[in-house]
Motif scaffolding. Structure first.
Motif, PDB file in Angstrom:
ATOM      1  N   UNK A 181      49.887  18.144  62.521  1.00 44.02           N
ATOM      2  CA  UNK A 181      49.520  17.150  61.510  1.00 44.02           C
ATOM      3  C   UNK A 181      48.157  17.483  60.928  1.00 44.02           C
ATOM      4  N   UNK A 182      48.031  17.376  59.610  1.00 40.92           N
ATOM      5  CA  UNK A 182      46.757  17.638  58.927  1.00 40.92           C
ATOM      6  C   UNK A 182      46.410  16.441  58.049  1.00 40.92           C
ATOM      7  N   UNK A 183      45.341  15.692  58.368  1.00 40.79           N
ATOM      8  CA  UNK A 183      44.907  14.599  57.486  1.00 40.79           C
ATOM      9  C   UNK A 183      44.439  15.164  56.143  1.00 40.79           C
ATOM     10  N   UNK A 184      44.944  14.601  55.047  1.00 40.32           N
ATOM     11  CA  UNK A 184      44.619  15.094  53.709  1.00 40.32           C
ATOM     12  C   UNK A 184      43.633  14.178  53.003  1.00 40.32           C
ATOM     13  N   UNK A 185      43.797  12.885  53.155  1.00 36.47           N
ATOM     14  CA  UNK A 185      42.930  11.919  52.482  1.00 36.47           C
ATOM     15  C   UNK A 185      42.925  10.626  53.285  1.00 36.47           C
ATOM     16  N   UNK A 186      42.320   9.603  52.716  1.00 36.35           N
ATOM     17  CA  UNK A 186      42.256   8.322  53.403  1.00 36.35           C
ATOM     18  C   UNK A 186      43.617   7.637  53.492  1.00 36.35           C
ATOM     19  N   UNK A 187      44.591   8.116  52.719  1.00 37.97           N
ATOM     20  CA  UNK A 187      45.906   7.470  52.706  1.00 37.97           C
ATOM     21  C   UNK A 187      47.057   8.443  52.909  1.00 37.97           C
ATOM     22  N   UNK A 188      46.746   9.710  53.273  1.00 40.44           N
ATOM     23  CA  UNK A 188      47.810  10.715  53.348  1.00 40.44           C
ATOM     24  C   UNK A 188      47.593  11.655  54.527  1.00 40.44           C
ATOM     25  N   UNK A 195      37.787  19.439  54.737  1.00 41.79           N
ATOM     26  CA  UNK A 195      36.966  18.916  53.643  1.00 41.79           C
ATOM     27  C   UNK A 195      36.371  20.002  52.755  1.00 41.79           C
ATOM     28  N   UNK A 196      36.658  21.269  53.057  1.00 42.67           N
ATOM     29  CA  UNK A 196      36.103  22.350  52.234  1.00 42.67           C
ATOM     30  C   UNK A 196      36.986  23.576  52.396  1.00 42.67           C
ATOM     31  N   UNK A 222      44.843  10.875  62.534  1.00 39.09           N
ATOM     32  CA  UNK A 222      44.112   9.792  61.886  1.00 39.09           C
ATOM     33  C   UNK A 222      43.830  10.168  60.433  1.00 39.09           C
ATOM     34  N   UNK A 223      44.019   9.237  59.525  1.00 39.49           N
ATOM     35  CA  UNK A 223      43.647   9.461  58.134  1.00 39.49           C
ATOM     36  C   UNK A 223      42.126   9.607  58.028  1.00 39.49           C
ATOM     37  N   UNK A 224      41.690  10.188  56.927  1.00 38.60           N
ATOM     38  CA  UNK A 224      40.266  10.480  56.750  1.00 38.60           C
ATOM     39  C   UNK A 224      39.469   9.223  56.385  1.00 38.60           C
ATOM     40  N   UNK A 243      59.010   4.514  63.983  1.00 37.38           N
ATOM     41  CA  UNK A 243      59.936   3.912  63.017  1.00 37.38           C
ATOM     42  C   UNK A 243      60.467   5.013  62.113  1.00 37.38           C
ATOM     43  N   UNK A 244      61.786   5.111  61.988  1.00 37.09           N
ATOM     44  CA  UNK A 244      62.419   6.136  61.162  1.00 37.09           C
ATOM     45  C   UNK A 244      61.937   6.035  59.714  1.00 37.09           C
ATOM     46  N   UNK A 245      61.662   7.200  59.097  1.00 36.54           N
ATOM     47  CA  UNK A 245      61.180   7.240  57.719  1.00 36.54           C
ATOM     48  C   UNK A 245      62.124   7.976  56.781  1.00 36.54           C
ATOM     49  N   UNK A 246      62.630   9.146  57.216  1.00 36.63           N
ATOM     50  CA  UNK A 246      63.430   9.963  56.301  1.00 36.63           C
ATOM     51  C   UNK A 246      64.167  11.035  57.082  1.00 36.63           C
ATOM     52  N   UNK A 247      65.172  11.613  56.439  1.00 31.13           N
ATOM     53  CA  UNK A 247      65.870  12.790  56.954  1.00 31.13           C
ATOM     54  C   UNK A 247      65.772  13.881  55.895  1.00 31.13           C
ATOM     55  N   UNK A 248      65.297  15.054  56.294  1.00 30.80           N
ATOM     56  CA  UNK A 248      65.093  16.149  55.351  1.00 30.80           C
ATOM     57  C   UNK A 248      65.573  17.450  55.972  1.00 30.80           C
ATOM     58  N   UNK A 249      65.711  18.471  55.113  1.00 30.31           N
ATOM     59  CA  UNK A 249      66.118  19.793  55.604  1.00 30.31           C
ATOM     60  C   UNK A 249      64.957  20.766  55.667  1.00 30.31           C
ATOM     61  N   UNK A 250      63.829  20.414  55.071  1.00 36.38           N
ATOM     62  CA  UNK A 250      62.668  21.292  55.080  1.00 36.38           C
ATOM     63  C   UNK A 250      61.867  21.183  56.367  1.00 36.38           C
ATOM     64  N   UNK A 251      60.685  21.782  56.367  1.00 35.25           N
ATOM     65  CA  UNK A 251      59.845  21.793  57.568  1.00 35.25           C
ATOM     66  C   UNK A 251      58.463  21.191  57.306  1.00 35.25           C
ATOM     67  N   UNK A 252      58.377  20.260  56.375  1.00 40.21           N
ATOM     68  CA  UNK A 252      57.121  19.541  56.154  1.00 40.21           C
ATOM     69  C   UNK A 252      57.420  18.195  55.530  1.00 40.21           C
ATOM     70  N   UNK A 253      56.483  17.265  55.720  1.00 36.56           N
ATOM     71  CA  UNK A 253      56.660  15.916  55.174  1.00 36.56           C
ATOM     72  C   UNK A 253      55.283  15.303  54.971  1.00 36.56           C
ATOM     73  N   UNK A 254      55.121  14.575  53.856  1.00 38.27           N
ATOM     74  CA  UNK A 254      53.855  13.904  53.562  1.00 38.27           C
ATOM     75  C   UNK A 254      54.012  12.403  53.755  1.00 38.27           C
ATOM     76  N   UNK A 255      53.175  11.847  54.641  1.00 38.30           N
ATOM     77  CA  UNK A 255      53.116  10.396  54.818  1.00 38.30           C
ATOM     78  C   UNK A 255      52.045   9.865  53.867  1.00 38.30           C
TER      79      UNK A 255
END
Length: 521
Positions: free
Chosen positions: A262-269, A187-188, A332-334, A290-302
């Motif tokens: 995992x890092x909570x970013x906001x109330x929805x992310x 938060x800061x 947990x989301x924020x 539940x499967x969401x996506x297939x990527x080649x990178x090393x990060x993903x935003x829900x």
């Protein structure tokens, strides 16, 4: 060597000065309790270079061995320096790590990870993500054999001799001093996390440039280039004094499972990060299995998640030979919704106001309340409801009493307030008794007029331009009527008597009604 083994290795230098291992490893400016004495951890000299050099007799540092995930770590068993900021350590590469050599062995010198926020309850519930090293190793949530596990006393909020003398603290020395960790507070961005002090699991944060006797450096050595492990027919290669070449073949196989954070970013992310896995073609990402996506990178935003809701996040590495097991972390989301607060009751006397209040919160729960008087903070009260009495107030004065609620996620409500005037509580110098003769002096009457004007000013009205009485002078009906009119303008709950005409008699009950009317404001 095994988990929990004590290893004496290296000597700490600050500039050209050797720093001894503290024998009272807690803050050096106060006592944790009577009889304990102040700590003797060395203060950092701002700007001094920090090094861990080869081991010197009587100046050995002491480390606790931890083996986890196929790697070996040496964690200093205590804080070595205080009054050192996170920025000081980072400027020398000591937060995220730099390579050093001690007694011929290579290490990565850094600090622990400790979580970027506290868990769902409060700072005593540990750090999140739960994979952080402090909770995994110091609190031993990983369940590693031969590492101590804290007792209930080690985890409560009470600081006493039981904490200092517990087997867990004697091993790790977390009591009454914080250890800086790597993580940025979610938060800061200018604040960094630290752990320990009141509880083995306590998490808190401060500005990254902060200096304090309770903030310190606990170094960690990550062992590099450790000896290879062989087995089977290769387990005994004999004594080798010269280099040798040994060729192995490896059958094609799926990639190993990634480590994730995992890092909570906001109330929805929530952002998910993982290490790059050798031999992996890409990664499958999962939300609540539940499967969401297939990527080649090393990060993903829900994104599009529900506020203050726990989710299971997973990553699976794959290549042409198959897929790794799914690595899962819960996050947990924020909570970003402020709580609500309401003043539920007010009572007053001539010199005090009592305010009752309650709050509600849909997510992390009410933590407490900020209490204000005339927009100045008076105190903080913890709980979900309560009452507070403002004392020592002036008689007949208007005050603004107000309150804000805050929840366990740090959100603060809008203000609720009342403008309340303390009671006048005026009394005549001598009783005015109906049915008998009574006397009222000029001094007494003028004091009553002054009490009226004090109440008027408290209500935001101008002072009334009274005609004051003089000793030995006449008392006229219009002087009485001025008092009636001045009180009536304040809308008292007890109405004053009606005005009088010249030549009317004024009874004791009229004066008592005037007094009662003023005191009802």
């Amino acid at each position: 060597m095994a988990n929990g083994d004590v290893i004496k290795l290296g000597t700490l230098y600050m500039g050209d000065t050797r720093i001894p291992r503290p024998t009272k490893p807690w803050r050096n400016d106060s006592k944790p309790y009577t009889g304990a004495g102040v700590g003797n951890i060395q203060d950092y000299s701002v700007g001094a270079t920090l090094e861990i050099r080869n081991t010197e007799t009587n100046y050995e540092m002491q480390w606790i061995e931890v083996n986890d995930g196929g790697k070996k770590y040496l964690i200093c068993d205590r804080v070595m320096l205080v009054n050192i900021s996170w920025d000081d350590l980072n400027a020398q590469g000591l937060i995220f790590g730099k390579n050093v050599t001690i007694d011929g062995q290579q290490y990565k010198l850094r600090v622990l990870t400790g979580g970027s926020n506290y868990r769902s309850i409060n700072g005593y519930s540990g750090g999140t993500p739960t994979t952080n090293e402090w909770d995994r190793w110091i609190v031993n949530e990983a369940g590693l054999s031969d590492l101590p596990t804290p007792t209930a006393s080690d985890l409560d909020t009470i600081r006493n001799s039981d904490d200092l003398n517990s087997p867990h603290n004697q091993k790790w020395n977390w009591y009454y001093v914080f250890s800086w960790v790597q993580d940025t507070y979610t938060k800061n961005s200018d604040s960094r996390a630290f752990r320990g002090y009141s509880s083995a699991r306590a998490w808190s944060w401060s500005y990254k440039g902060s200096y304090s006797a309770h903030l310190g450096w606990r170094p960690v050595l990550e062992v590099l280039n450790s000896a290879p492990v062989t087995s089977g027919s290769d387990s005994n290669l004999g004594n080798k004094s010269t280099p040798f070449i040994y060729t192995t073949t490896q059958s094609a196989q799926p990639p190993s499972a990634p480590s994730i954070n995992a890092i909570p970013i906001s109330k929805s992310k929530i952002d998910l990060y993982w290490n790059s896995v050798s031999g992996a073609t890409g990664y499958h990402v999962y939300l609540n299995n539940v499967y969401q996506a297939t990527i080649t990178g090393t990060s993903y935003s829900f994104t599009g998640l529900s506020e203050y809701t726990s989710y299971s996040l997973g990553v699976q590495a794959y290549n042409g030979n198959g897929s790794s097991p799914i690595t899962v972390v819960n996050s947990r989301t924020l909570d970003e919704t402020p709580p609500s607060v309401s003043i539920t009751g007010i009572s007053k006397t001539n010199n005090s106001i009592t305010m009752s209040f309650s709050g509600s919160d849909a997510h992390s729960g009410i933590s407490g309340f900020y209490i204000y008087l005339d927009n100045s903070h008076v105190t903080t009260i913890y709980g979900t409801s309560g009452a507070y009495t403002y004392t020592g107030l002036q008689q007949g004065r208007l005050y603004k009493v107000s309150i804000k609620a805050f929840d366990n996620s740090g959100n603060v409500s809008a203000e609720d307030y009342r403008n309340i005037q303390t009671s006048a509580n005026f009394e005549w110098d001598t009783p005015k008794t109906s049915g008998g003769n009574f006397n009222i002096t000029a001094t007494e009457w003028n004091r009553f007029l002054n009490a009226i004007n004090s109440a008027r000013v408290g209500k935001g009205l101008t002072a009334y331009n009274f005609t004051y009485a003089s000793k030995g002078g006449d008392f006229y009906a219009y002087m009485f009527n001025q008092a009636v009119q001045a009180i009536s303008a304040m809308n008292p709950s007890i109405s004053p008597p009606s005005t009088r005409s010249s030549g009317d008699e004024i009874y004791a009950s009229y004066f008592n009604r005037l007094r009662d009317s003023l005191n009802s404001i």
